[in-house]
Design a protein around this motif. Structure first.
Motif, short mmCIF file in Angstrom:
data_model
loop_
_atom_site.label_atom_id
_atom_site.label_comp_id
_atom_site.label_asym_id
_atom_site.label_seq_id
_atom_site.Cartn_x
_atom_site.Cartn_y
_atom_site.Cartn_z
N GLY A 42 0.76 -1.15 -0.11
CA GLY A 42 -0.04 0.01 -0.08
C GLY A 42 0.82 1.28 -0.11
N ILE A 43 2.01 1.32 -0.66
CA ILE A 43 3.02 2.34 -0.52
C ILE A 43 2.54 3.34 -1.39
CG2 ILE A 43 5.53 3.01 -0.74
CD1 ILE A 43 6.23 0.06 0.36
N LEU A 44 2.27 2.84 -2.64
CA LEU A 44 2.11 3.90 -3.79
C LEU A 44 0.48 3.97 -3.77
CD1 LEU A 44 4.36 2.74 -6.53
CD2 LEU A 44 4.82 4.37 -4.79
N SER A 45 0.06 5.28 -4.27
CA SER A 45 -1.31 5.41 -4.50
C SER A 45 -1.90 5.12 -5.88
CB SER A 45 -1.50 7.10 -4.63
OG SER A 45 -1.06 7.61 -5.87
N GLU A 46 -2.97 4.94 -6.07
CA GLU A 46 -3.68 4.35 -7.30
C GLU A 46 -3.05 5.00 -8.38
OE1 GLU A 46 -7.92 3.36 -9.38
OE2 GLU A 46 -7.64 3.05 -7.18
#
Length: 189
Positions: free
Chosen positions: A12-16
């Protein structure tokens, strides 16, 4: 491309939006069986992601004998980490075992993405650590048991590889001769 996007959501480190941007920077590359993604002694200037197919990472030892270190399957990244980060000649090669669809990005583009998306460095570190831990776990069974035990564990862990990968590469990975593997397979029929 969806499997790459899933891989980029790790932790879940990067946004969509960031995942979409990174994924769109990769290019499709098709390799036929026997084609190299990275040649022995070449420079690892690309990160590959196996979208379809199977790659093998191998080294060449004494008497020009190839030894398969591990296989890179669908949903996994392929590169020689040492060569990529140190810009040094690779001591291993990466070759397609079957026709493979690789999503590839150059080191130059990857480094530019680091500047655009600083969190990508954290994702890369996390993916690298997870990948290395998986390789250690994947290879643990090779140190114990008979050749037959190793093969039985291999087919239990990787039933897809057992039917798609040529016997000589499986034997090399298991550190046994192709003749021994052939004997074992006959016994199991």
């Amino acid at each position: 491309m969806e499997s790459l996007k899933n891989a980029l959501t790790f932790g879940g480190i990067l946004s969509e939006k960031e995942v979409e941007h990174v994924a769109s920077s990769f290019e499709v590359e098709w390799l036929d069986s026997g084609d190299n993604f990275l040649k022995l002694g070449g420079y690892s200037n690309h990160i590959g992601f196996v979208d379809e197919g199977i790659l093998r990472v191998f080294i060449v030892g004494g008497e020009a004998e190839e030894t398969t270190k591990y296989f890179v399957r669908k949903g996994q990244f392929a590169l020689d980490i040492e060569s990529f980060y140190e810009d040094s000649p690779s001591r291993s090669a990466i070759q397609a075992v079957v026709k493979s669809k690789i999503l590839s990005i150059s080191r130059k583009k990857w480094n530019r993405l680091y500047e655009e998306i600083p969190k990508l460095y954290i994702l890369t570190k996390s993916l690298t650590e997870a990948g290395l831990l998986n390789k250690i776990k994947d290879n643990e069974f090779l140190d114990f048991g008979s050749a037959k035990d190793k093969y039985l564990e291999f087919i239990k862990r990787y039933p897809d590889l057992a039917v798609k990968v040529p016997q000589k590469y499986i034997a090399s990975y298991l550190q046994i001769t192709p003749q021994s593997l052939s004997r074992i397979r006959k016994e199991l029929l």
